[in-house]
Design a protein around this motif. Sequence first.
Motif, PDB file in Angstrom:
ATOM      1  N   UNK A   4       0.854  -1.179   0.000  1.00  0.00           N
ATOM      2  CA  UNK A   4       0.000   0.000   0.000  1.00  0.00           C
ATOM      3  C   UNK A   4       0.894   1.235   0.000  1.00  0.00           C
ATOM      4  N   UNK A   5       0.327   2.342  -0.417  1.00  0.00           N
ATOM      5  CA  UNK A   5       1.054   3.609  -0.376  1.00  0.00           C
ATOM      6  C   UNK A   5       0.633   4.370   0.870  1.00  0.00           C
ATOM      7  N   UNK A   6       1.624   5.021   1.507  1.00  0.00           N
ATOM      8  CA  UNK A   6       1.365   5.746   2.746  1.00  0.00           C
ATOM      9  C   UNK A   6       2.400   6.855   2.876  1.00  0.00           C
ATOM     10  N   UNK A   7       1.940   8.081   2.888  1.00  0.00           N
ATOM     11  CA  UNK A   7       2.803   9.255   3.072  1.00  0.00           C
ATOM     12  C   UNK A   7       3.994   9.282   2.107  1.00  0.00           C
ATOM     13  N   UNK A   8       3.754   8.907   0.858  1.00  0.00           N
ATOM     14  CA  UNK A   8       4.799   8.956  -0.152  1.00  0.00           C
ATOM     15  C   UNK A   8       5.691   7.739  -0.229  1.00  0.00           C
ATOM     16  N   UNK A   9       5.471   6.762   0.612  1.00  0.00           N
ATOM     17  CA  UNK A   9       6.257   5.520   0.615  1.00  0.00           C
ATOM     18  C   UNK A   9       5.394   4.368   0.114  1.00  0.00           C
TER      19      UNK A   9
END
Length: 72
Positions: A4-9
Amino acid sequence: MQSEKHKGYVLWGHAILQQKDILRAEKYAASGTITGDNRVIEASGVLDDFDTHEEAETAGLAWVRAWVDNHG
């Protein structure tokens, strides 16, 4: 493996089959990896063992989300 994507990561939750004894039920070790800009930012070791593949992946994702929230 879940991601998953989270805060640009991009976060990855891993489930690694642990078969220590063929007479026992399968277990899955959880781990997590954080990537960004096509490189590994951080990776956990084995977090714990779980009864299902899904539980292990979910635990890995929870660890990497918490890491990003505390370091990002």
